[in-house]
Design a protein around this motif. Structure first.
Motif, PDB file in Angstrom:
ATOM      1  N   ALA A  86       0.835  -1.208   0.000  1.00  0.00           N
ATOM      2  CA  ALA A  86       0.000   0.000   0.000  1.00  0.00           C
ATOM      3  C   ALA A  86       0.869   1.257   0.000  1.00  0.00           C
ATOM      4  CB  ALA A  86      -0.935   0.007   1.203  1.00  0.00           C
ATOM      5  N   GLY A  87       1.882   1.274   0.839  1.00  0.00           N
ATOM      6  CA  GLY A  87       2.771   2.432   0.891  1.00  0.00           C
ATOM      7  C   GLY A  87       3.510   2.651  -0.411  1.00  0.00           C
ATOM      8  N   ARG A  88       3.983   1.569  -1.016  1.00  0.00           N
ATOM      9  CA  ARG A  88       4.699   1.691  -2.296  1.00  0.00           C
ATOM     10  C   ARG A  88       3.762   2.153  -3.402  1.00  0.00           C
ATOM     11  NH1 ARG A  88       6.885  -3.111  -0.278  1.00  0.00           N
ATOM     12  NH2 ARG A  88       5.563  -4.378  -1.644  1.00  0.00           N
ATOM     13  N   ALA A  89       2.528   1.644  -3.393  1.00  0.00           N
ATOM     14  CA  ALA A  89       1.561   2.042  -4.420  1.00  0.00           C
ATOM     15  C   ALA A  89       1.281   3.541  -4.334  1.00  0.00           C
ATOM     16  CB  ALA A  89       0.274   1.237  -4.271  1.00  0.00           C
ATOM     17  N   VAL A  90       1.006   4.020  -3.134  1.00  0.00           N
ATOM     18  CA  VAL A  90       0.729   5.449  -2.941  1.00  0.00           C
ATOM     19  C   VAL A  90       1.954   6.284  -3.316  1.00  0.00           C
ATOM     20  CG1 VAL A  90       0.239   7.222  -1.199  1.00  0.00           C
ATOM     21  CG2 VAL A  90      -1.081   5.098  -1.227  1.00  0.00           C
ATOM     22  N   ALA A  91       3.133   5.860  -2.869  1.00  0.00           N
ATOM     23  CA  ALA A  91       4.365   6.607  -3.157  1.00  0.00           C
ATOM     24  C   ALA A  91       4.652   6.692  -4.653  1.00  0.00           C
ATOM     25  CB  ALA A  91       5.549   5.962  -2.439  1.00  0.00           C
ATOM     26  N   ASN A  92       4.132   5.743  -5.417  1.00  0.00           N
ATOM     27  CA  ASN A  92       4.364   5.734  -6.863  1.00  0.00           C
ATOM     28  C   ASN A  92       3.186   6.271  -7.664  1.00  0.00           C
ATOM     29  OD1 ASN A  92       7.079   4.459  -7.696  1.00  0.00           O
ATOM     30  ND2 ASN A  92       6.401   3.301  -5.908  1.00  0.00           N
ATOM     31  N   GLY A  93       2.223   6.911  -6.972  1.00  0.00           N
ATOM     32  CA  GLY A  93       1.161   7.618  -7.678  1.00  0.00           C
ATOM     33  C   GLY A  93      -0.201   6.955  -7.706  1.00  0.00           C
ATOM     34  N   TYR A  94      -0.379   5.815  -7.053  1.00  0.00           N
ATOM     35  CA  TYR A  94      -1.696   5.176  -7.002  1.00  0.00           C
ATOM     36  C   TYR A  94      -2.421   5.771  -5.797  1.00  0.00           C
ATOM     37  CZ  TYR A  94      -5.042   1.428  -8.046  1.00  0.00           C
ATOM     38  OH  TYR A  94      -6.161   0.708  -8.429  1.00  0.00           O
ATOM     39  N   ARG A  95      -2.924   6.996  -6.004  1.00  0.00           N
ATOM     40  CA  ARG A  95      -3.461   7.814  -4.915  1.00  0.00           C
ATOM     41  C   ARG A  95      -4.709   7.235  -4.272  1.00  0.00           C
ATOM     42  NH1 ARG A  95      -5.556  12.553  -6.112  1.00  0.00           N
ATOM     43  NH2 ARG A  95      -6.207  11.833  -8.139  1.00  0.00           N
ATOM     44  N   ARG A  96      -4.847   7.551  -2.988  1.00  0.00           N
ATOM     45  CA  ARG A  96      -6.057   7.198  -2.229  1.00  0.00           C
ATOM     46  C   ARG A  96      -7.036   8.358  -2.199  1.00  0.00           C
ATOM     47  NH1 ARG A  96      -4.330   3.937   3.267  1.00  0.00           N
ATOM     48  NH2 ARG A  96      -4.069   1.967   2.225  1.00  0.00           N
ATOM     49  N   SER A  97      -6.500   9.569  -2.097  1.00  0.00           N
ATOM     50  CA  SER A  97      -7.370  10.732  -1.947  1.00  0.00           C
ATOM     51  C   SER A  97      -8.258  10.896  -3.176  1.00  0.00           C
ATOM     52  CB  SER A  97      -6.542  12.001  -1.711  1.00  0.00           C
ATOM     53  OG  SER A  97      -5.687  12.237  -2.802  1.00  0.00           O
ATOM     54  N   GLY A  98      -9.511  11.234  -2.909  1.00  0.00           N
ATOM     55  CA  GLY A  98     -10.468  11.428  -3.990  1.00  0.00           C
ATOM     56  C   GLY A  98     -11.221  10.161  -4.368  1.00  0.00           C
ATOM     57  N   TYR A  99     -10.936   9.079  -3.688  1.00  0.00           N
ATOM     58  CA  TYR A  99     -11.605   7.804  -3.981  1.00  0.00           C
ATOM     59  C   TYR A  99     -12.341   7.316  -2.742  1.00  0.00           C
ATOM     60  CZ  TYR A  99      -8.720   7.852  -8.128  1.00  0.00           C
ATOM     61  OH  TYR A  99      -8.132   8.213  -9.311  1.00  0.00           O
ATOM     62  N   ARG A 100     -13.564   6.842  -2.929  1.00  0.00           N
ATOM     63  CA  ARG A 100     -14.323   6.327  -1.791  1.00  0.00           C
ATOM     64  C   ARG A 100     -13.940   4.889  -1.479  1.00  0.00           C
ATOM     65  NH1 ARG A 100     -18.445   3.163  -3.748  1.00  0.00           N
ATOM     66  NH2 ARG A 100     -19.029   3.572  -5.901  1.00  0.00           N
ATOM     67  N   TYR A 101     -13.375   4.196  -2.478  1.00  0.00           N
ATOM     68  CA  TYR A 101     -12.921   2.820  -2.273  1.00  0.00           C
ATOM     69  C   TYR A 101     -11.533   2.680  -2.871  1.00  0.00           C
ATOM     70  CZ  TYR A 101     -12.672  -2.252  -2.423  1.00  0.00           C
ATOM     71  OH  TYR A 101     -12.272  -3.558  -2.251  1.00  0.00           O
ATOM     72  N   TRP A 102     -10.642   2.052  -2.121  1.00  0.00           N
ATOM     73  CA  TRP A 102      -9.254   1.880  -2.565  1.00  0.00           C
ATOM     74  C   TRP A 102      -8.721   0.596  -1.955  1.00  0.00           C
ATOM     75  CZ3 TRP A 102      -4.370   1.201  -0.661  1.00  0.00           C
ATOM     76  CH2 TRP A 102      -3.290   1.629  -1.443  1.00  0.00           C
ATOM     77  N   THR A 103      -8.135  -0.268  -2.776  1.00  0.00           N
ATOM     78  CA  THR A 103      -7.532  -1.493  -2.259  1.00  0.00           C
ATOM     79  C   THR A 103      -6.393  -1.933  -3.170  1.00  0.00           C
ATOM     80  OG1 THR A 103      -7.965  -3.723  -1.421  1.00  0.00           O
ATOM     81  CG2 THR A 103      -9.116  -3.100  -3.432  1.00  0.00           C
ATOM     82  N   VAL A 104      -5.425  -2.619  -2.601  1.00  0.00           N
ATOM     83  CA  VAL A 104      -4.316  -3.187  -3.368  1.00  0.00           C
ATOM     84  C   VAL A 104      -3.969  -4.566  -2.817  1.00  0.00           C
ATOM     85  CG1 VAL A 104      -3.248  -0.997  -4.108  1.00  0.00           C
ATOM     86  CG2 VAL A 104      -2.585  -2.029  -1.922  1.00  0.00           C
ATOM     87  N   GLY A 105      -3.305  -5.350  -3.633  1.00  0.00           N
ATOM     88  CA  GLY A 105      -2.794  -6.654  -3.239  1.00  0.00           C
ATOM     89  C   GLY A 105      -1.531  -6.931  -4.033  1.00  0.00           C
ATOM     90  N   GLU A 106      -0.735  -7.862  -3.556  1.00  0.00           N
ATOM     91  CA  GLU A 106       0.554  -8.106  -4.201  1.00  0.00           C
ATOM     92  C   GLU A 106       0.924  -9.581  -4.149  1.00  0.00           C
ATOM     93  OE1 GLU A 106       4.373  -5.542  -3.858  1.00  0.00           O
ATOM     94  OE2 GLU A 106       4.393  -6.900  -2.139  1.00  0.00           O
ATOM     95  N   ASN A 107       1.501 -10.055  -5.239  1.00  0.00           N
ATOM     96  CA  ASN A 107       2.133 -11.367  -5.300  1.00  0.00           C
ATOM     97  C   ASN A 107       3.581 -11.167  -5.724  1.00  0.00           C
ATOM     98  OD1 ASN A 107      -0.082 -12.900  -4.592  1.00  0.00           O
ATOM     99  ND2 ASN A 107      -0.662 -13.380  -6.697  1.00  0.00           N
ATOM    100  N   ILE A 108       4.468 -11.970  -5.166  1.00  0.00           N
ATOM    101  CA  ILE A 108       5.878 -11.937  -5.544  1.00  0.00           C
ATOM    102  C   ILE A 108       6.349 -13.367  -5.785  1.00  0.00           C
ATOM    103  CG2 ILE A 108       6.437  -9.754  -4.397  1.00  0.00           C
ATOM    104  CD1 ILE A 108       7.492 -11.358  -2.010  1.00  0.00           C
TER     105      ILE A 108
END
Length: 168
Positions: A86-108
């Motif tokens: 979540a922190g990496r997504a936001v830091a790279n421009g996948y903003r939370r502000s302005g959205y009523r729903y926001w979610t992320v997931g990751e596989n490595i």
């Protein structure tokens, strides 16, 4: 004179606020990244799920994470700084502000170069065969995807797939 100067300053400030932000450099998926997205969407289609579409911000996050894991020689969801997906997504421009729903997931995943598992097919195969990774890849809510692939000095290839959704 003072009123004219004040008015000019206010007008300039408003104009600067209304100008669009400087565009982020265009980003396009590599051949390997496109292959991962295609294979993930093939798995999603088998389950009747919507496809996920390339997202530049999630791709920047996934690429940076794969490069970091390759440099450090570790397979981990946590960055050296302690950042999560979540922190990496936001830091790279996948903003939370302005959205009523926001979610992320990751596989490595990682595998030694030259093996089948070190290919896009191998990475998606690994994710498809483990419960948690499969659930993340097949979460019906996801609509956006970013992929990063990096190779370490020792030849190990690292894959990161970041999935997300934002709804206004």
């Amino acid at each position: 004179m003072k009123k004219a100067l004040t008015l000019a300053l206010i007008t300039t400030a408003l104009a600067l606020l209304l100008l669009p932000a400087a565009p982020v450099a265009a980003i396009t998926p590599t051949k390997a990244e496109r292959a991962v997205i295609k294979l993930v969407n093939k798995e999603r289609a088998k389950q009747g799920l919507a496809t996920v579409r390339f997202n530049a911000a999630l791709t920047r996050a996934a690429r940076a994470h794969s490069r970091e894991m390759a440099r450090r020689g570790v397979l981990t969801h946590r960055s050296a700084s302690g950042a999560t997906v979540a922190g990496r997504a936001v830091a790279n421009g996948y903003r939370r502000s302005g959205y009523r729903y926001w979610t992320v997931g990751e596989n490595i995943a990682c595998a030694r170069s030259g093996t089948l598992l070190a290919t896009p097919t191998g990475a998606v195969y690994l994710w498809s065969r483990t419960g948690t990774h499969r659930r993340i890849m097949l979460r019906s809510v996801f609509r956006n995807v970013g992929v990063g692939v990096a190779t370490a000095a020792n030849g190990t290839r690292y894959f990161t797939i970041d999935l997300g959704r934002r709804t206004r």
